[in-house]
Design a protein around this motif. Structure first.
Motif, PDB file in Angstrom:
ATOM      1  N   ASN A 438     -22.671  20.249 -18.746  1.00 47.12           N
ATOM      2  CA  ASN A 438     -22.672  19.631 -20.064  1.00 47.12           C
ATOM      3  C   ASN A 438     -22.135  18.203 -20.003  1.00 47.12           C
ATOM      4  O   ASN A 438     -21.207  17.896 -19.228  1.00 47.12           O
ATOM      5  CB  ASN A 438     -21.825  20.441 -21.041  1.00 47.12           C
ATOM      6  CG  ASN A 438     -22.353  21.864 -21.208  1.00 47.12           C
ATOM      7  OD1 ASN A 438     -23.577  22.083 -21.264  1.00 47.12           O
ATOM      8  ND2 ASN A 438     -21.447  22.825 -21.322  1.00 47.12           N
ATOM      9  N   THR A 440     -21.894  14.490 -22.800  1.00 43.43           N
ATOM     10  CA  THR A 440     -22.050  13.980 -24.163  1.00 43.43           C
ATOM     11  C   THR A 440     -23.124  12.895 -24.196  1.00 43.43           C
ATOM     12  O   THR A 440     -23.557  12.371 -23.154  1.00 43.43           O
ATOM     13  CB  THR A 440     -20.726  13.389 -24.677  1.00 43.43           C
ATOM     14  OG1 THR A 440     -20.385  12.254 -23.876  1.00 43.43           O
ATOM     15  CG2 THR A 440     -19.620  14.432 -24.625  1.00 43.43           C
ATOM     16  N   ALA A 441     -23.537  12.575 -25.427  1.00 43.58           N
ATOM     17  CA  ALA A 441     -24.512  11.499 -25.598  1.00 43.58           C
ATOM     18  C   ALA A 441     -23.951  10.177 -25.116  1.00 43.58           C
ATOM     19  O   ALA A 441     -24.685   9.332 -24.575  1.00 43.58           O
ATOM     20  CB  ALA A 441     -24.928  11.392 -27.072  1.00 43.58           C
ATOM     21  N   GLU A 443     -21.818   9.785 -22.697  1.00 41.64           N
ATOM     22  CA  GLU A 443     -21.878   9.792 -21.218  1.00 41.64           C
ATOM     23  C   GLU A 443     -23.305   9.521 -20.748  1.00 41.64           C
ATOM     24  O   GLU A 443     -23.511   8.783 -19.783  1.00 41.64           O
ATOM     25  CB  GLU A 443     -21.390  11.140 -20.689  1.00 41.64           C
ATOM     26  CG  GLU A 443     -19.897  11.334 -20.837  1.00 41.64           C
ATOM     27  CD  GLU A 443     -19.436  12.706 -20.371  1.00 41.64           C
ATOM     28  OE1 GLU A 443     -18.333  12.809 -19.798  1.00 41.64           O
ATOM     29  OE2 GLU A 443     -20.201  13.693 -20.575  1.00 41.64           O
ATOM     30  N   VAL A 526     -28.681  19.973 -30.913  1.00 44.67           N
ATOM     31  CA  VAL A 526     -27.293  19.619 -31.245  1.00 44.67           C
ATOM     32  C   VAL A 526     -26.611  20.815 -31.890  1.00 44.67           C
ATOM     33  O   VAL A 526     -27.251  21.753 -32.328  1.00 44.67           O
ATOM     34  CB  VAL A 526     -27.221  18.407 -32.199  1.00 44.67           C
ATOM     35  CG1 VAL A 526     -27.674  17.149 -31.453  1.00 44.67           C
ATOM     36  CG2 VAL A 526     -28.038  18.656 -33.449  1.00 44.67           C
TER      37      VAL A 526
END
Length: 526
Positions: A438, A440-441, A443, A526
């Motif tokens: 996983n 994040t956006a 990242e 999301v």
């Protein structure tokens, strides 16, 4: 002799031990014309000579005439030679003219010998002179050959010559006997060896080693290999001595059906039964199985667990001994992509470096067999290493190897069209760099590493997993198509799309099926 007169002879014949009084002209055949033209039978004359009492059959002289066997030298011109000390015979009474009591005209025979060509011989050489010289030459030849018909030469030279001749003859005889003996011995030995080989091939046990062997060698058992094929692989590697011995040992082991394909490290010169037992034991737990698509860090953990070592031991070995594993220069010291996925046998006392070396060796050999550099040029890639990188992405992205071909074509279209501006835009590459699934956006948008294919064009700098043959073959041979996107719905289903809109629809369906919301701006869940 048969039909001859009794010992002592008839009246008018020579006494026993005396020479015939008619000269033998150098071996001239009897049978010429008498002066009056009467034919004298040479056969009768020869028979009369053979009827001398106490004489033995003569052997042919140098010119073919009969020789006397009394042990004396033949007379020259009809004069007999006397033996030393022999009594002088009384004068012989002349025979009357004409045939004698025995039916032979001796005077006519003598005349025929003296002048065999008849009274009209002309200027022909004197028979007596010819006979004299011919006889002398014959005697010389006989003397040279030490004939028992003449007097033996007792000089030292003659004795030396006879000894030398005897030695030469003996050496020749011994040499001939030796050659014959060797030929017979060779023939007998060859026949025996052939017979032994025939027995061994048809009735004897197959050739086999004894014991558990020594040393080590890496072998591969291919999927679906028969017992004979496995035996040939082991024979070629020097593990067993014959295919027949391995097949026989396999037939005697009830667990041999559980032998699994993969790579094994075995000893050389093993008894066939030991080789079968080793393969069976490896299938029952003494092996390490690496599936396709594992990352290097995951393989290190599996090696530690298999060898019962503290976690991190193999990772440390891989870092500190990387230059000893046989990596090609273009790998730049990175083991990722070179830990070939298959089954590896694990023997007692095996170390992490042993397994790592074997994995690298298998990968290098396999990639060389596939000729990756040549294949890369056909699909627009720069090198075989890029083929390996792309295959590692397929292996990480795909759920079904049957879809690898379409995925490879979609990656090619992304890199070579304006649909994605040359960017792969894949999660798996960034996940590999981050070390987690996983992110994040922020990242995704902000990570500047070369493994973030959302922001960087082209392929990442290294493989992200260790691919198998199916993924590599898919990269080298992609099917034609206009696909650009794919989405794995399940292990058995992958949906492909040629446009962004079609891909957004597939993504929304996937998010809803999992209870997630769909972000149309980013085309993600999301």
């Amino acid at each position: 002799m048969a039909d001859g007169p009794a010992a002592g002879g008839a009246a008018g014949l020579p006494a026993q031990g005396q020479q015939q009084q008619f000269p033998q002209a150098g071996g001239q055949q009897v049978g010429g014309q008498q002066p009056g033209g009467q034919q004298v039978g040479g056969q009768q004359f020869a028979q009369q000579q053979g009827r001398q009492a106490g004489q033995q059959p003569g052997r042919p002289g140098p010119q073919g005439g009969p020789q006397q066997t009394t042990g004396q030298m033949p007379s020259v011109q009809g004069v007999p030679r006397q033996q030393p000390g022999a009594p002088v015979p009384s004068p012989r009474r002349a025979d009357p003219a004409g045939p004698g009591p025995d039916g032979i005209d001796w005077e006519a025979a003598a005349a025929a010998l003296d002048n065999p060509a008849g009274p009209d011989a002309g200027t022909e050489a004197d028979p007596e002179e010819w006979a004299e010289h011919g006889a002398e030459d014959d005697y010389a030849d006989e003397a040279d050959h030490d004939s028992f018909f003449g007097e033996e030469d007792t000089s030292r030279d003659a004795d030396r010559k006879r000894k030398e001749q005897g030695k030469k003859a003996g050496r020749r005889n011994r040499g001939a006997c030796l050659v014959v003996a060797l030929v017979l011995l060779g023939a007998t030995g060859g026949a025996g060896w052939w017979g032994y080989g025939f027995y061994q091939d048809h009735f004897g046990p197959p050739p086999d080693y004894t014991g558990k062997g020594a040393g080590s060698v890496h072998i591969q058992i291919k999927d679906g290999a028969t017992g004979s094929e496995i035996g040939k692989t082991l024979l070629d590697a020097g593990v067993v001595k014959s295919i027949k011995a391995f097949v026989a040992a396999e037939g005697k082991n009830p667990k041999s059906g559980g032998i699994q394909p993969g790579f094994y490290t075995m000893a050389r010169q093993m008894a066939a039964s030991e080789a079968v037992s080793f393969l069976v034991d490896s299938a029952n737990g003494n092996s390490l199985i690496l599936p396709e698509g594992l990352k290097a860090v995951d393989i290190y953990d599996r090696i530690d667990a298999k060898l019962k070592l503290p976690k991190g031991t193999t990772a440390n070995v891989a870092k500190t001994q990387v230059n000893s594993f046989g990596l090609p220069a273009y790998a730049q010291g990175n083991l990722e992509g070179f830990l070939y996925p298959t089954r590896y046998s694990v023997g007692q006392g095996m170390k992490p470096e042993d397994l790592l070396k074997q994995m690298v060796a298998n990968a290098v050999k396999r990639y060389g067999d596939l000729n990756l550099d040549q294949g890369a040029q056909k699909i627009g890639l720069k090198s075989g290493y890029e083929v390996l990188i792309e295959a590692s992405i397929l292996q990480a992205e795909g759920n079904n190897s049957e879809d690898f071909g379409k995925m490879a074509r979609a990656m090619y279209n992304r890199l070579n069209t304006k649909v994605t501006q040359g960017k792969l835009q894949l999660d798996t590459t960034l996940q590999y760099k981050l070390g987690r699934a996983n992110f994040t956006a922020a990242e995704r948008a902000g990570d500047k590493s070369p493994y973030n294919t959302y922001v960087n064009k082209g392929l990442p700098p290294t493989p992200i997993s260790n691919p198998g043959d199916e993924a590599i073959q898919a990269v080298l041979n992609p099917p034609p198509g206009d696909w650009v996107y794919w989405l794995a719905f399940s292990p058995t289903e992958t949906r492909f799309a040629a446009t962004g809109a079609e891909h957004a629809k597939n993504t929304q369906e996937w998010c809803v099926s999992r209870g997630l919301k769909f972000d149309t701006a980013t085309v993600t869940c999301v």
